[in-house]
Design a protein around this motif. Structure first.
Motif, PDB file in Angstrom:
ATOM      1  N   ILE A 111       0.838  -1.204   0.000  1.00  0.00           N
ATOM      2  CA  ILE A 111       0.000   0.000   0.000  1.00  0.00           C
ATOM      3  C   ILE A 111       0.872   1.253   0.000  1.00  0.00           C
ATOM      4  N   GLU A 112       1.902   1.259   0.839  1.00  0.00           N
ATOM      5  CA  GLU A 112       2.794   2.417   0.869  1.00  0.00           C
ATOM      6  C   GLU A 112       3.522   2.569  -0.468  1.00  0.00           C
ATOM      7  N   ALA A 113       4.027   1.476  -0.997  1.00  0.00           N
ATOM      8  CA  ALA A 113       4.757   1.539  -2.270  1.00  0.00           C
ATOM      9  C   ALA A 113       3.860   2.077  -3.377  1.00  0.00           C
ATOM     10  N   ALA A 114       2.603   1.663  -3.380  1.00  0.00           N
ATOM     11  CA  ALA A 114       1.674   2.133  -4.409  1.00  0.00           C
ATOM     12  C   ALA A 114       1.436   3.636  -4.270  1.00  0.00           C
ATOM     13  N   MET A 115       1.297   4.105  -3.035  1.00  0.00           N
ATOM     14  CA  MET A 115       1.077   5.541  -2.818  1.00  0.00           C
ATOM     15  C   MET A 115       2.305   6.348  -3.191  1.00  0.00           C
ATOM     16  N   LEU A 116       3.482   5.803  -2.929  1.00  0.00           N
ATOM     17  CA  LEU A 116       4.722   6.525  -3.248  1.00  0.00           C
ATOM     18  C   LEU A 116       4.852   6.792  -4.746  1.00  0.00           C
ATOM     19  N   ASP A 117       4.180   5.970  -5.567  1.00  0.00           N
ATOM     20  CA  ASP A 117       4.221   6.206  -7.015  1.00  0.00           C
ATOM     21  C   ASP A 117       3.584   7.537  -7.393  1.00  0.00           C
ATOM     22  N   PHE A 118       2.799   8.106  -6.498  1.00  0.00           N
ATOM     23  CA  PHE A 118       2.066   9.337  -6.821  1.00  0.00           C
ATOM     24  C   PHE A 118       2.606  10.587  -6.128  1.00  0.00           C
ATOM     25  N   VAL A 119       3.622  10.436  -5.282  1.00  0.00           N
ATOM     26  CA  VAL A 119       4.088  11.617  -4.551  1.00  0.00           C
ATOM     27  C   VAL A 119       4.944  12.508  -5.436  1.00  0.00           C
ATOM     28  N   GLU A 120       4.960  13.774  -5.076  1.00  0.00           N
ATOM     29  CA  GLU A 120       5.772  14.765  -5.779  1.00  0.00           C
ATOM     30  C   GLU A 120       7.245  14.533  -5.431  1.00  0.00           C
ATOM     31  N   ALA A 121       8.124  14.668  -6.415  1.00  0.00           N
ATOM     32  CA  ALA A 121       9.581  14.625  -6.200  1.00  0.00           C
ATOM     33  C   ALA A 121      10.025  13.349  -5.498  1.00  0.00           C
ATOM     34  N   ARG A 122       9.526  12.209  -5.987  1.00  0.00           N
ATOM     35  CA  ARG A 122       9.907  10.935  -5.389  1.00  0.00           C
ATOM     36  C   ARG A 122      11.393  10.657  -5.603  1.00  0.00           C
ATOM     37  N   SER A 123      11.985  10.016  -4.609  1.00  0.00           N
ATOM     38  CA  SER A 123      13.387   9.623  -4.684  1.00  0.00           C
ATOM     39  C   SER A 123      13.507   8.176  -4.209  1.00  0.00           C
TER      40      SER A 123
END
Ligand code: FES
Length: 111
Positions: free
Chosen positions: A65-77
């Motif tokens: 669930i966290e990994a899926a949400m991280l796909d949508f965050v701004e300026a992901r690293s």
């Protein structure tokens, strides 16, 4: 336990928190400007932080669930995490993170 948080201005803030809350709750309780719009259910991405490299391997990997949400965050690293999904524990005493741009109330107000 202690957590070092760099806020949206680059200021370092040392948190001294019991190991019984999430990192997002600790940041919010310290009065830092974190959006955390969904309140901790991994559904908004506005509690995004960058975990200092040395600490990445010491954290539990992100859930699906966290990994899926991280796909949508701004300026992901590569070191991006949702702070609401990081449970504080003595095992990660000294954890160091930086608030990501999309997670700062101050930056959100300016954009
Ligand atoms: S508070 Fe919304 S994803 Fe963490």
């Amino acid at each position: 336990m202690k957590v070092l948080v760099y806020d949206e201005t680059g200021r370092a803030v040392q948190l001294d928190e019991p190991a019984s809350k999430t990192l997002m709750q600790a940041i919010r309780d310290a009065g830092l400007h974190i959006v955390a719009q969904c309140g901790g259910s991994a559904s908004c991405g506005t509690c995004h932080v960058y975990v200092e490299d040395a600490w990445c391997v010491k954290l539990e990997p992100p859930s699906e669930i966290e990994a899926a949400m991280l796909d949508f965050v701004e300026a992901r690293s590569e070191n991006s995490r949702l702070s609401c999904q990081i449970e504080l524990s003595e095992d990660i005493d000294g954890l160091t993170v930086t608030l990501a741009p999309g997670s700062s109330l101050r930056n959100s107000a300016e954009s």
